[in-house]
Design a protein around this motif. Structure first.
Motif, PDB file in Angstrom:
ATOM      1  N   LYS A 180       0.826  -1.216   0.000  1.00  0.00           N
ATOM      2  CA  LYS A 180       0.000   0.000   0.000  1.00  0.00           C
ATOM      3  C   LYS A 180       0.855   1.259   0.000  1.00  0.00           C
ATOM      4  O   LYS A 180       0.592   2.223  -0.714  1.00  0.00           O
ATOM      5  CB  LYS A 180      -0.931  -0.003   1.203  1.00  0.00           C
ATOM      6  CG  LYS A 180      -2.165  -0.875   1.018  1.00  0.00           C
ATOM      7  CD  LYS A 180      -3.164  -0.630   2.117  1.00  0.00           C
ATOM      8  CE  LYS A 180      -4.466  -1.379   1.851  1.00  0.00           C
ATOM      9  NZ  LYS A 180      -5.483  -1.095   2.877  1.00  0.00           N
ATOM     10  N   THR A 181       1.884   1.271   0.830  1.00  0.00           N
ATOM     11  CA  THR A 181       2.716   2.472   0.932  1.00  0.00           C
ATOM     12  C   THR A 181       3.638   2.656  -0.252  1.00  0.00           C
ATOM     13  O   THR A 181       4.338   3.664  -0.330  1.00  0.00           O
ATOM     14  CB  THR A 181       3.560   2.413   2.216  1.00  0.00           C
ATOM     15  OG1 THR A 181       4.318   1.186   2.208  1.00  0.00           O
ATOM     16  CG2 THR A 181       2.691   2.472   3.449  1.00  0.00           C
ATOM     17  N   SER A 208       0.550   7.903  -3.657  1.00  0.00           N
ATOM     18  CA  SER A 208      -0.195   8.565  -2.584  1.00  0.00           C
ATOM     19  C   SER A 208       0.050   7.919  -1.233  1.00  0.00           C
ATOM     20  O   SER A 208      -0.659   8.234  -0.266  1.00  0.00           O
ATOM     21  CB  SER A 208      -1.692   8.521  -2.897  1.00  0.00           C
ATOM     22  OG  SER A 208      -2.133   7.171  -3.015  1.00  0.00           O
ATOM     23  N   VAL A 209       1.030   7.019  -1.139  1.00  0.00           N
ATOM     24  CA  VAL A 209       1.388   6.323   0.098  1.00  0.00           C
ATOM     25  C   VAL A 209       0.157   5.610   0.675  1.00  0.00           C
ATOM     26  O   VAL A 209      -0.106   5.656   1.872  1.00  0.00           O
ATOM     27  CB  VAL A 209       2.013   7.288   1.120  1.00  0.00           C
ATOM     28  CG1 VAL A 209       2.733   6.512   2.221  1.00  0.00           C
ATOM     29  CG2 VAL A 209       2.978   8.238   0.461  1.00  0.00           C
ATOM     30  N   GLY A 210      -0.629   4.995  -0.178  1.00  0.00           N
ATOM     31  CA  GLY A 210      -1.771   4.207   0.260  1.00  0.00           C
ATOM     32  C   GLY A 210      -2.978   4.993   0.708  1.00  0.00           C
ATOM     33  O   GLY A 210      -3.901   4.439   1.305  1.00  0.00           O
ATOM     34  N   ARG A 211      -3.013   6.290   0.408  1.00  0.00           N
ATOM     35  CA  ARG A 211      -4.138   7.107   0.879  1.00  0.00           C
ATOM     36  C   ARG A 211      -5.436   6.745   0.172  1.00  0.00           C
ATOM     37  O   ARG A 211      -6.512   6.751   0.779  1.00  0.00           O
ATOM     38  CB  ARG A 211      -3.806   8.575   0.657  1.00  0.00           C
ATOM     39  CG  ARG A 211      -4.876   9.523   1.145  1.00  0.00           C
ATOM     40  CD  ARG A 211      -4.462  10.952   0.933  1.00  0.00           C
ATOM     41  NE  ARG A 211      -5.486  11.883   1.380  1.00  0.00           N
ATOM     42  CZ  ARG A 211      -5.396  13.214   1.265  1.00  0.00           C
ATOM     43  NH1 ARG A 211      -4.326  13.744   0.709  1.00  0.00           N
ATOM     44  NH2 ARG A 211      -6.385  13.980   1.696  1.00  0.00           N
ATOM     45  N   PHE A 212      -5.364   6.422  -1.115  1.00  0.00           N
ATOM     46  CA  PHE A 212      -6.562   6.130  -1.893  1.00  0.00           C
ATOM     47  C   PHE A 212      -6.739   4.630  -2.135  1.00  0.00           C
ATOM     48  O   PHE A 212      -7.505   4.238  -3.013  1.00  0.00           O
ATOM     49  CB  PHE A 212      -6.502   6.864  -3.236  1.00  0.00           C
ATOM     50  CG  PHE A 212      -6.379   8.356  -3.096  1.00  0.00           C
ATOM     51  CD1 PHE A 212      -7.468   9.126  -2.736  1.00  0.00           C
ATOM     52  CD2 PHE A 212      -5.155   8.983  -3.302  1.00  0.00           C
ATOM     53  CE1 PHE A 212      -7.355  10.497  -2.602  1.00  0.00           C
ATOM     54  CE2 PHE A 212      -5.032  10.354  -3.167  1.00  0.00           C
ATOM     55  CZ  PHE A 212      -6.134  11.111  -2.807  1.00  0.00           C
ATOM     56  N   GLN A 213      -6.035   3.799  -1.390  1.00  0.00           N
ATOM     57  CA  GLN A 213      -6.180   2.358  -1.537  1.00  0.00           C
ATOM     58  C   GLN A 213      -7.322   1.852  -0.658  1.00  0.00           C
ATOM     59  O   GLN A 213      -7.503   2.312   0.474  1.00  0.00           O
ATOM     60  CB  GLN A 213      -4.872   1.649  -1.151  1.00  0.00           C
ATOM     61  CG  GLN A 213      -3.677   2.068  -2.004  1.00  0.00           C
ATOM     62  CD  GLN A 213      -3.856   1.666  -3.444  1.00  0.00           C
ATOM     63  OE1 GLN A 213      -4.432   0.638  -3.740  1.00  0.00           O
ATOM     64  NE2 GLN A 213      -3.368   2.495  -4.358  1.00  0.00           N
ATOM     65  N   SER A 246      -9.272  -0.555   1.814  1.00  0.00           N
ATOM     66  CA  SER A 246      -8.840  -1.362   2.955  1.00  0.00           C
ATOM     67  C   SER A 246      -9.541  -2.710   2.931  1.00  0.00           C
ATOM     68  O   SER A 246     -10.668  -2.855   2.439  1.00  0.00           O
ATOM     69  CB  SER A 246      -9.157  -0.642   4.267  1.00  0.00           C
ATOM     70  OG  SER A 246      -8.492   0.595   4.324  1.00  0.00           O
ATOM     71  N   PRO A 254      -5.301  -0.001  10.929  1.00  0.00           N
ATOM     72  CA  PRO A 254      -4.382   0.974  10.323  1.00  0.00           C
ATOM     73  C   PRO A 254      -2.950   0.653  10.702  1.00  0.00           C
ATOM     74  O   PRO A 254      -2.676   0.117  11.771  1.00  0.00           O
ATOM     75  CB  PRO A 254      -4.854   2.316  10.908  1.00  0.00           C
ATOM     76  CG  PRO A 254      -5.549   1.947  12.173  1.00  0.00           C
ATOM     77  CD  PRO A 254      -6.181   0.612  11.937  1.00  0.00           C
ATOM     78  N   SER A 275       2.949   4.696  10.572  1.00  0.00           N
ATOM     79  CA  SER A 275       2.581   5.363   9.322  1.00  0.00           C
ATOM     80  C   SER A 275       3.324   6.668   9.124  1.00  0.00           C
ATOM     81  O   SER A 275       3.292   7.241   8.041  1.00  0.00           O
ATOM     82  CB  SER A 275       1.067   5.631   9.303  1.00  0.00           C
ATOM     83  OG  SER A 275       0.703   6.443  10.413  1.00  0.00           O
ATOM     84  N   LYS A 324       2.867  13.613   9.487  1.00  0.00           N
ATOM     85  CA  LYS A 324       2.877  14.585   8.403  1.00  0.00           C
ATOM     86  C   LYS A 324       3.419  15.913   8.895  1.00  0.00           C
ATOM     87  O   LYS A 324       3.108  16.373   9.985  1.00  0.00           O
ATOM     88  CB  LYS A 324       1.459  14.784   7.847  1.00  0.00           C
ATOM     89  CG  LYS A 324       0.885  13.537   7.196  1.00  0.00           C
ATOM     90  CD  LYS A 324      -0.469  13.830   6.601  1.00  0.00           C
ATOM     91  CE  LYS A 324      -1.039  12.597   5.918  1.00  0.00           C
ATOM     92  NZ  LYS A 324      -2.379  12.870   5.336  1.00  0.00           N
TER      93      LYS A 324
END
Length: 302
Positions: free
Chosen positions: A181-182, A186-191, A193, A199, A203, A206
Motif C-alpha cells: 500500500k505504501t 499517494s502512500v496508500g491514501r486512496f487504496q 482497505s 491501520p 505510518s 505529516k
C-alpha cells in the motif's frame, strides 16, 4: 475619308470587345452530356462542313472549345458552393465515367527465397508488438519496484506476498500488505482497505507548514526568539581553565629548554686542549677520529 476611317476603327473595336465579352448562354441543338466529377463534357452535335471550311480549322475549333467550356462552367456553378479562405469553392459530385489508366498496372513483386521456403513449410509470419500484456514481466517489475522502495525506506523486505511460500503467518501477510500500500504515489491514501484491517502503526507523521502570509506579530516574535537563541550560543570564557592551560604550556616550554641545554653540555668538554693534544695528528688512523670530533658515534674513514 478621315470620318470613314474613324468609324471603321470604332466598329472594329466594338467587334473585338464583343468577342471578348461573349454571352455565357450558348445555344446547341443537342444538350451536352456532363460528368462534372471528372470535369468532362461530351458534345454529340453534328459539325457543319461549310462552317469548317469558311471559318478555317483553327478558328472553328477554338470557337467550339470555348462554347463547350462555357457550358461546363455553367454546370459547375449549379453545384453547391462554400467559401474557403476568401475563395468560393464548388463541391464536385462523384465521378460517373471510368477513365482508362495512363500506364499499365504494376506487376506483382516476385517472392523472395525466404517467402518461398515459408510457403513450402507452412510458416506464417507473426507481427511482433509491444502491446502484448505479459503477466510474468509485469509481476517481476512490480516486485523489483517494491524492493527498491523498501530499501530506500530501510525496511526489511518481507518474504510474503512477494515470493511464493508454503505457509504464511498473519504478521507476515499484514506486513506485505502494508508495504504494497505504501509503495503507491499517494502512500496508500486512496487504496481500499481489507475487511477488519487495522491501520498501520508506523505510518509516520505529516509535516505541517505555516502559511506564507499570516499574522505579522507572531512572525516578528518568532524571529526575535530565533535571534535570542543564536545569542545564547555565544561561547563563555572560563578564566580558571585558561590560566591552567597557560601554566601547563609554560612548564612544557621550560622542560624542553632544559633538555636542549643538557644535550649541549657534554660537547663543550670534548673540545678542550687536552683532548685535542691527546688526539693529535696521529689519532687519525683506522680507529677513526678522536673524541673531540664534530660528529659523535660516526666511524672514521676507512
Amino acid at each position: 475619308m478621315a470620318a470613314c476611317s474613324v468609324e471603321e476603327l470604332l466598329a472594329k473595336a466594338e467587334q473585338e470587345e464583343a468577342e471578348k465579352l461573349k454571352s455565357i448562354s450558348v445555344e446547341k441543338e443537342l444538350d451536352l452530356e456532363f460528368d462534372v466529377g471528372n470535369l468532362l463534357a461530351c458534345d454529340k452535335n453534328r459539325i457543319e462542313s461549310r462552317d469548317f471550311r469558311e471559318r478555317g480549322k483553327e478558328d472553328f475549333l477554338r470557337s467550339l472549345a470555348r462554347d463547350n467550356t462555357q457550358l461546363l462552367i455553367n454546370e459547375i456553378w449549379k453545384l453547391p458552393t462554400e467559401r474557403n479562405e476568401e475563395v468560393l469553392v464548388a463541391k464536385l459530385p462523384e465521378q460517373t465515367t471510368r477513365l482508362p489508366r495512363e500506364k499499365p498496372p504494376p506487376k506483382p513483386r516476385p517472392p523472395t527465397r525466404w517467402e518461398q521456403f515459408a510457403k513450402l513449410k507452412g510458416i506464417q509470419k507473426k507481427k511482433k508488438t509491444n502491446l502484448v500484456w505479459d503477466e510474468t514481466r509485469v509481476a517481476k517489475n512490480e516486485f523489483n519496484r517494491l524492493k527498491n522502495i523498501a530499501r530506500a525506506m530501510k525496511i526489511k523486505t518481507p518474504g510474503v506476498g512477494l515470493l511464493p511460500k508454503a505457509q504464511q503467518s498473519k504478521d507476515e501477510l499484514l506486513k506485505a500488505v502494508s508495504v504494497a500500500k505504501t509503495s503507491t504515489a499517494s502512500v496508500g491514501r486512496f487504496q481500499d482497505s481489507l475487511p477488519k484491517e487495522k491501520p498501520p502503526k508506523n505510518s509516520g507523521k505529516k509535516r505541517k507548514f505555516d502559511p506564507l502570509i499570516g499574522d505579522f506579530s507572531s512572525e516578528k516574535q518568532k524571529q526575535l526568539e530565533l535571534l535570542q537563541v543564536m545569542g545564547n550560543k555565544t561561547p563563555k570564557l572560563d578564566l580558571t581553565k585558561a590560566v591552567n592551560t597557560q601554566m601547563r604550556e609554560e612548564d612544557r616550554e621550560e622542560a624542553a629548554a632544559r633538555r636542549r641545554k643538557g644535550r649541549k653540555m657534554p660537547g663543550k668538554g670534548g673540545k678542550g686542549k687536552g683532548g685535542k693534544a691527546g688526539g693529535g695528528k696521529g689519532g687519525k688512523g683506522k680507529g677513526g677520529k678522536a673524541g673531540g670530533g664534530k660528529r659523535r658515534g660516526k666511524p672514521g674513514k676507512q
